[in-house]
Design a protein around this motif. Structure first.
Motif, PDB file in Angstrom:
ATOM      1  N   ALA A 230       0.826  -1.205   0.000  1.00 24.64           N
ATOM      2  CA  ALA A 230       0.000   0.000   0.000  1.00 24.64           C
ATOM      3  C   ALA A 230       0.856   1.250   0.000  1.00 24.64           C
ATOM      4  N   LEU A 231       1.969   1.228   0.768  1.00 21.25           N
ATOM      5  CA  LEU A 231       2.870   2.381   0.809  1.00 21.25           C
ATOM      6  C   LEU A 231       3.522   2.621  -0.548  1.00 21.25           C
ATOM      7  N   VAL A 232       3.957   1.521  -1.189  1.00 22.19           N
ATOM      8  CA  VAL A 232       4.595   1.648  -2.507  1.00 22.19           C
ATOM      9  C   VAL A 232       3.602   2.209  -3.521  1.00 22.19           C
ATOM     10  N   SER A 233       2.345   1.722  -3.466  1.00 23.69           N
ATOM     11  CA  SER A 233       1.325   2.208  -4.400  1.00 23.69           C
ATOM     12  C   SER A 233       1.060   3.694  -4.203  1.00 23.69           C
ATOM     13  N   LYS A 234       0.958   4.094  -2.930  1.00 27.34           N
ATOM     14  CA  LYS A 234       0.684   5.506  -2.648  1.00 27.34           C
ATOM     15  C   LYS A 234       1.849   6.395  -3.083  1.00 27.34           C
ATOM     16  N   ASN A 235       3.070   6.013  -2.717  1.00 26.19           N
ATOM     17  CA  ASN A 235       4.242   6.817  -3.069  1.00 26.19           C
ATOM     18  C   ASN A 235       4.504   6.811  -4.580  1.00 26.19           C
ATOM     19  N   ALA A 236       4.177   5.672  -5.233  1.00 29.26           N
ATOM     20  CA  ALA A 236       4.378   5.600  -6.685  1.00 29.26           C
ATOM     21  C   ALA A 236       3.477   6.593  -7.394  1.00 29.26           C
ATOM     22  N   PHE A 237       2.240   6.714  -6.915  1.00 25.60           N
ATOM     23  CA  PHE A 237       1.322   7.670  -7.519  1.00 25.60           C
ATOM     24  C   PHE A 237       1.857   9.093  -7.399  1.00 25.60           C
ATOM     25  N   VAL A 238       2.353   9.437  -6.192  1.00 22.25           N
ATOM     26  CA  VAL A 238       2.868  10.785  -5.970  1.00 22.25           C
ATOM     27  C   VAL A 238       4.069  11.058  -6.875  1.00 22.25           C
ATOM     28  N   CYS A 239       5.000  10.094  -6.933  1.00 27.41           N
ATOM     29  CA  CYS A 239       6.214  10.302  -7.741  1.00 27.41           C
ATOM     30  C   CYS A 239       5.903  10.336  -9.233  1.00 27.41           C
TER      31      CYS A 239
END
Length: 412
Positions: A230-239
């Motif tokens: 979930a953290l990777v998905s959230k941070n990937a969207f931001v980046c």
């Protein structure tokens, strides 16, 4: 929602998504509409400002006839202004909105954004050589268009002198110069496109590389696989969104090169016109005010005299406005007759006629020359018809090689 099989939450989520889509499509449509309004407004302001200087005194005359420092002022005022305003209007929304989105998402992942600006700096460096090449291309485009305009205006004279092959050679020479410059411009733009497209495709990979750094450093070792996902998905969207913002700005680099070229040409025109406007007091021109007043009866009289009385029926009267070109509607003979009607109406003391009856019969030619004499107009005629001799007193023959001879003719 799907994993929980919650129909109520799914329905609310779909309705919320549809609402966001409608809002987004409306905002995008408004963005396009406002950009179009900006284009019209900017073009109106810039063109009117250029016109105010162009038609100030005799600036237009000096610029087109006497000044050789600037090419194709007509193209700069019409085409270059239109293209500049069009490009600027498409850039406006991105330039206004992007700084806010970039700032927000940079704040969200400030420790992962060090590599986002490398390609942007490289693209800005690549833009420099393209600007000067684009300016040269627009100059040659104007020269090529002007050459075709010259041929269109002087088609009859070129055909009379059998200058088709010469004009063909000169026009092809200008075309080759234009195409050569376009090839050089394409070669320089290639590296810019490579930089832009590379950054477009590297964006997604770069986002995961940035996220992988703290993961491999052990910053998230305490998270379960589900929480880490979930953290990777959230941070990937931001980046990815941040990189997308940079990508949109970098994509503007090709547009910026065009804008810079058009701005240079228009700015150069403004400087030259401002200089001419300041110095135009040194230009001595003869201004003639004939003090003519329009006399409809005389117009009708001379139209009938030259055999064009039916012209008023075709156009609907003297005061009817027409939206077509006289060159497309009147035959060459009718245009020559109309020129004689103007000549009779103005009745100058002297008139120079250059092949003025080449499209008329000898009988019509005789009637028009007889009318000129009756109105007291002294004529100087240039032509190849032998029938012109009987309407003149003296003949000047150009023999070539700087030789000439003057012959007195018998009176008609």
């Amino acid at each position: 929602v799907l994993s929980e099989k919650n129909y109520g939450k799914l329905k609310n989520l779909v309705l919320f998504a549809v609402m966001l889509i409608l809002i987004n499509s409306t905002l995008k449509s408004l963005d396009q509409y406002i950009s179009s309004l900006l284009y019209v407004s900017w073009r109106k302001s810039l063109t009117e400002e250029l016109h105010s200087t162009y038609f100030n005194g005799h600036v237009y005359y000096t610029l087109n006839v006497l000044c050789k420092d600037i090419d194709n002022p007509d193209q700069r005022i019409s085409q270059d202004v239109e293209r500049l305003c069009k490009q600027m209007s498409t850039m406006a929304s991105r330039l206004l909105i992007s700084p806010f989105t970039v700032t927000y998402y940079t704040y969200q992942c400030f420790n992962r954004s060090e590599g986002c600006c490398v390609f942007a700096l490289k693209d800005l460096i690549l833009i420099g050589p393209i600007v000067s090449m684009l300016v040269e291309q627009e100059k040659l485009e104007g020269d090529f268009r002007f050459k075709h305009m010259q041929i269109r205006v002087n088609a009859e004279s070129a055909a009379f002198y059998r200058a088709g092959k010469v004009e063909h050679m000169r026009t092809d020479r200008r075309l080759q110069m234009l195409l050569s410059t376009q090839r050089s411009l394409m070669n320089k733009e290639l590296w810019l496109y490579i930089g832009v497209n590379t950054f477009d495709y590297l964006g997604s990979i770069l986002s995961y590389i940035l996220i992988a750094i703290p993961i491999f450093a052990g910053d998230y070792d305490g998270l379960t696989p589900g929480e880490l996902s979930a953290l990777v998905s959230k941070n990937a969207f931001v980046c990815i969104y941040l990189i997308n913002c940079f990508t949109q700005l970098i994509d503007l680099s090709t547009t910026v090169s065009d804008v810079a070229g058009y701005t240079h040409r228009i700015g150069e025109l403004r400087e030259v016109m401002a200089y001419i406007a300041k110095k135009q007091c040194n230009l001595k021109l003869i201004e003639i005010n004939f003090g003519w007043s329009i006399d409809d009866e005389r117009i009708l009289k001379y139209l009938e005299l030259v055999g064009l009385s039916n012209l008023l029926t075709r156009i609907g009267g003297l005061d009817t406005k027409v939206d077509w070109s006289w060159y497309d509607v009147l035959s060459p003979g009718e245009m020559q007759r109309l020129c004689f009607a103007r000549l009779f109406y103005l009745q100058p003391k002297y008139a120079v006629l250059d092949e003025a009856t080449s499209a008329l019969t000898e009988e019509a030619e005789g009637q028009l020359y007889k009318a000129c004499k009756q109105l007291g107009i002294s004529l100087i005629s240039l032509g190849h018809r032998s029938t012109l001799k009987k309407h003149h007193d003296i003949m000047l023959r150009l023999c070539g090689g700087g030789q000439w001879e003057l012959t007195k003719l018998k009176e008609a």
